[in-house]
Enzyme design. Sequence first.
Site, PDB file in Angstrom:
ATOM      1  N   GLU A  39       0.935  -1.024  -0.336  1.00 47.00           N
ATOM      2  CA  GLU A  39       0.091   0.095  -0.471  1.00 47.00           C
ATOM      3  C   GLU A  39       1.173   1.291  -0.358  1.00 47.00           C
ATOM      4  O   GLU A  39       0.536   2.210  -0.527  1.00 47.00           O
ATOM      5  CB  GLU A  39      -0.765  -0.008   1.681  1.00 47.00           C
ATOM      6  CG  GLU A  39      -1.843  -1.286   1.050  1.00 47.00           C
ATOM      7  CD  GLU A  39      -1.760  -2.589   2.077  1.00 47.00           C
ATOM      8  OE1 GLU A  39      -0.295  -2.376   1.888  1.00 47.00           O
ATOM      9  OE2 GLU A  39      -1.772  -3.194   2.578  1.00 47.00           O
ATOM     10  N   CYS A  48      -2.599  -3.615   7.389  1.00 51.42           N
ATOM     11  CA  CYS A  48      -1.934  -3.537   8.433  1.00 51.42           C
ATOM     12  C   CYS A  48      -2.312  -2.512   9.041  1.00 51.42           C
ATOM     13  O   CYS A  48      -2.318  -1.294   9.350  1.00 51.42           O
ATOM     14  CB  CYS A  48       0.011  -4.308   8.520  1.00 51.42           C
ATOM     15  SG  CYS A  48       0.216  -2.495   7.503  1.00 51.42           S
ATOM     16  N   THR A  86      17.509 -40.269   0.828  1.00 53.93           N
ATOM     17  CA  THR A  86      18.555 -40.043  -0.125  1.00 53.93           C
ATOM     18  C   THR A  86      19.841 -39.229  -0.350  1.00 53.93           C
ATOM     19  O   THR A  86      20.622 -39.600  -1.979  1.00 53.93           O
ATOM     20  CB  THR A  86      17.391 -38.418  -0.701  1.00 53.93           C
ATOM     21  OG1 THR A  86      15.950 -39.257  -1.190  1.00 53.93           O
ATOM     22  CG2 THR A  86      17.727 -37.487  -2.169  1.00 53.93           C
ATOM     23  N   ARG A 125      21.073 -22.834  -7.904  1.00 53.93           N
ATOM     24  CA  ARG A 125      22.154 -23.063  -9.360  1.00 53.93           C
ATOM     25  C   ARG A 125      21.249 -22.089 -10.426  1.00 53.93           C
ATOM     26  O   ARG A 125      20.684 -22.402 -10.669  1.00 53.93           O
ATOM     27  CB  ARG A 125      23.072 -24.149  -8.467  1.00 53.93           C
ATOM     28  CG  ARG A 125      23.436 -24.813  -7.919  1.00 53.93           C
ATOM     29  CD  ARG A 125      24.310 -26.049  -7.980  1.00 53.93           C
ATOM     30  NE  ARG A 125      23.626 -27.132  -9.253  1.00 53.93           N
ATOM     31  CZ  ARG A 125      22.933 -28.140  -8.017  1.00 53.93           C
ATOM     32  NH1 ARG A 125      23.172 -28.210  -6.509  1.00 53.93           N
ATOM     33  NH2 ARG A 125      22.600 -29.344  -9.080  1.00 53.93           N
TER      34      ARG A 125
HETATM   35  N1  LIG Z   1      13.033 -38.488  -8.142  1.00 50.03           N
HETATM   36  C1  LIG Z   1      13.046 -38.244  -7.188  1.00 50.03           C
HETATM   37  O1  LIG Z   1      12.003 -37.074  -7.060  1.00 50.03           O
HETATM   38  C2  LIG Z   1      13.749 -38.644  -6.219  1.00 50.03           C
HETATM   39  C3  LIG Z   1      13.650 -38.142  -5.138  1.00 50.03           C
HETATM   40  C4  LIG Z   1      14.245 -38.180  -4.231  1.00 50.03           C
HETATM   41  C5  LIG Z   1      14.886 -39.482  -3.924  1.00 50.03           C
HETATM   42  N2  LIG Z   1      14.288 -40.145  -4.735  1.00 50.03           N
HETATM   43  C6  LIG Z   1      14.828 -41.601  -5.145  1.00 50.03           C
HETATM   44  O2  LIG Z   1      14.385 -42.444  -3.457  1.00 50.03           O
HETATM   45  C7  LIG Z   1      14.959 -42.981  -3.539  1.00 50.03           C
HETATM   46  C8  LIG Z   1      16.046 -43.215  -1.649  1.00 50.03           C
HETATM   47  O3  LIG Z   1      14.530 -42.831  -1.042  1.00 50.03           O
HETATM   48  P1  LIG Z   1      14.167 -43.541   0.757  1.00 50.03           P
HETATM   49  O4  LIG Z   1      12.918 -43.523   0.554  1.00 50.03           O
HETATM   50  O5  LIG Z   1      15.038 -44.235   1.198  1.00 50.03           O
HETATM   51  O6  LIG Z   1      15.058 -41.659   0.841  1.00 50.03           O
HETATM   52  P2  LIG Z   1      14.440 -40.922   2.040  1.00 50.03           P
HETATM   53  O7  LIG Z   1      13.075 -41.434   2.259  1.00 50.03           O
HETATM   54  O8  LIG Z   1      15.092 -39.103   1.687  1.00 50.03           O
HETATM   55  O9  LIG Z   1      14.855 -41.249   3.561  1.00 50.03           O
HETATM   56  C9  LIG Z   1      14.233 -42.549   4.281  1.00 50.03           C
HETATM   57  C10 LIG Z   1      14.780 -42.136   4.965  1.00 50.03           C
HETATM   58  O10 LIG Z   1      14.736 -41.418   6.399  1.00 50.03           O
HETATM   59  C11 LIG Z   1      15.124 -41.120   8.032  1.00 50.03           C
HETATM   60  N3  LIG Z   1      13.959 -41.085   9.079  1.00 50.03           N
HETATM   61  C12 LIG Z   1      14.230 -40.182   9.211  1.00 50.03           C
HETATM   62  N4  LIG Z   1      13.212 -40.110  10.112  1.00 50.03           N
HETATM   63  C13 LIG Z   1      11.993 -39.940   9.159  1.00 50.03           C
HETATM   64  C14 LIG Z   1      10.773 -40.772   9.520  1.00 50.03           C
HETATM   65  N5  LIG Z   1       9.980 -39.654  10.444  1.00 50.03           N
HETATM   66  N6  LIG Z   1       9.578 -40.833   8.209  1.00 50.03           N
HETATM   67  C15 LIG Z   1      10.334 -40.986   7.427  1.00 50.03           C
HETATM   68  N7  LIG Z   1      12.354 -41.013   6.931  1.00 50.03           N
HETATM   69  C16 LIG Z   1      12.795 -40.691   8.102  1.00 50.03           C
HETATM   70  C17 LIG Z   1      14.750 -42.896   7.712  1.00 50.03           C
HETATM   71  O11 LIG Z   1      16.404 -43.416   7.550  1.00 50.03           O
HETATM   72  P3  LIG Z   1      16.693 -43.965   9.403  1.00 50.03           P
HETATM   73  O12 LIG Z   1      16.344 -44.206  10.270  1.00 50.03           O
HETATM   74  O13 LIG Z   1      17.545 -43.646   9.326  1.00 50.03           O
HETATM   75  O14 LIG Z   1      16.782 -41.925  10.023  1.00 50.03           O
HETATM   76  C18 LIG Z   1      14.679 -43.186   6.569  1.00 50.03           C
HETATM   77  O15 LIG Z   1      14.920 -44.389   5.572  1.00 50.03           O
HETATM   78  C19 LIG Z   1      16.688 -43.073  -4.699  1.00 50.03           C
HETATM   79  O16 LIG Z   1      16.579 -44.321  -5.268  1.00 50.03           O
HETATM   80  C20 LIG Z   1      16.376 -41.642  -4.623  1.00 50.03           C
HETATM   81  O17 LIG Z   1      17.136 -41.594  -5.731  1.00 50.03           O
HETATM   82  C21 LIG Z   1      14.189 -39.821  -5.505  1.00 50.03           C
END
Ligand SMILES: NC(=O)c1ccc[n+]([C@@H]2O[C@H](COP(=O)([O-])OP(=O)(O)OC[C@H]3O[C@@H](n4cnc5c(N)ncnc54)[C@H](OP(=O)(O)O)[C@@H]3O)[C@@H](O)[C@H]2O)c1
Length: 409
Positions: free
Chosen positions: A62, A85, A217, A228
């Site tokens: 505004e 506000c 991930t 970037r």
């Molecule tokens: N195409 C896409 O957009 C994309 C994006 C991201 C990832 N990806 C792919 O996804 C795959 C990885 O998957 P992901 O499921 O392992 O990865 P994630 O979801 O990033 O990580 C999962 C991990 O987070 C930890 N975590 C901690 N607290 C959590 C909670 N409250 N709830 C859930 N998880 C929790 C757990 O490990 P701890 O128990 O050790 O803490 C769990 O194993 C890879 O292949 C990657 O390339 C693809």
Amino acid sequence: MRVSDALVTDAEFAALRRAVELADRGASTVLPNPVVGCVLLSGSGEVVSEGFHERAGGPHAEVMALAAAGERAQGATAVVTLEPCNHIGRTGPCAKALISAGVRRVVVAVRDPWPAAAGGVDRLRSAGVHVVDLVDTAELGDARAVAAVDAAEDVNRVWLTATLRGRPFVTWKAGMTIDGRVAAPDGTSRWITSQASRADVHLLRARVDTIMVGVGTVIADNPQLAVRDGDGNPTGPQPLRVVIDSHGRTPSSARVLDDAASTWVVSAGDVGAGADGSVDLAAVLHRLYQQGRRHVLLEGGPRLAAAFFDAGLVDEAIVYVAPALLGAGRSALDGGAVPTLAERHRADLRDVRRIGPDVRLRYAVRASVFEQPDPAPEQQPDPAPEQPGPAPEQPGPAPEQPDPEPDPA
Ligand SMILES: NC(=O)c1ccc[n+]([C@@H]2O[C@H](COP(=O)([O-])OP(=O)(O)OC[C@H]3O[C@@H](n4cnc5c(N)ncnc54)[C@H](OP(=O)(O)O)[C@@H]3O)[C@@H](O)[C@H]2O)c1
């Protein structure tokens, strides 16, 4: 309310559409404040001036529009996306500025839910300014008013949601195949989507103050999670990077720990754990909110995303669909407790864009069966961030401090 008090002219509806466009221009720079747009109209409906809130601590929409109008503000109509506000932050109350400038009529699309700044409409009315609250017009069944309120709410969804819920707005982003796979059976996931979509993700990152992934991930993809430019160099203010890592599995060589931005690796010991020992996600969001963070971009992966949906903590989904199929591999969500179709997470399609060979879909995630009702605004924590926030656990500069005093327009 008399029906005539709620009538809105064609010029005012057009001005509001323009004000929404203007408001969005502040999206990359205004956090933790709301985005706001304002258009001043002459008595005959001509545009006199425009303004938008560009950065926290800077002039409000505004004030920008009044400054550009000068003497022509006398007798004008102000069309604003958010209630002016009524508090003295780093700039004076906008309601007072409108009254002092001689504005005669104000059209407001959305009331301010933040108690500290609300009351602008009442103040304007007390001073004899005719105020149209578009929500009243919408309730009379005016379809254009319904659409206008919806657009004004949508452009300000981050700030409105954060203010009403006392936690950052969460956008889940994923790149997937037509059959909903985010990684192939061998774990490869780079690059499912096109270069054009990946460039668009950097624009998304530039609009948030926090980027989050699970440790899965980090281990699988080793992403840097920085904003970037086209040459791959970090550019502009960098969001805080957050890794959800219950048991400290993040490798010390992970790129997410480089000095391109600050990083917070959250363990269960930092914020508490759920029944299964994994990081308490609501507690993470609460801590981030206390730090002044208002918008989290959740970039994966399937387990963490499913846990966020399960907890009713996702507000928006942005999905890039590549023209490919895998037939196997990781699904976009892995886990969650939706046993039957009636309990599915629901979403409203808000935007569809073609990006190179891919399609980008934006959904508002609504009416999740897991979603808790919003507490009343007066029970919300004060949006003023508490100091200090959690210190980063990993190398890199301390997280950039939020504005000492959010300054909603
Ligand atoms: N195409 C896409 O957009 C994309 C994006 C991201 C990832 N990806 C792919 O996804 C795959 C990885 O998957 P992901 O499921 O392992 O990865 P994630 O979801 O990033 O990580 C999962 C991990 O987070 C930890 N975590 C901690 N607290 C959590 C909670 N409250 N709830 C859930 N998880 C929790 C757990 O490990 P701890 O128990 O050790 O803490 C769990 O194993 C890879 O292949 C990657 O390339 C693809």
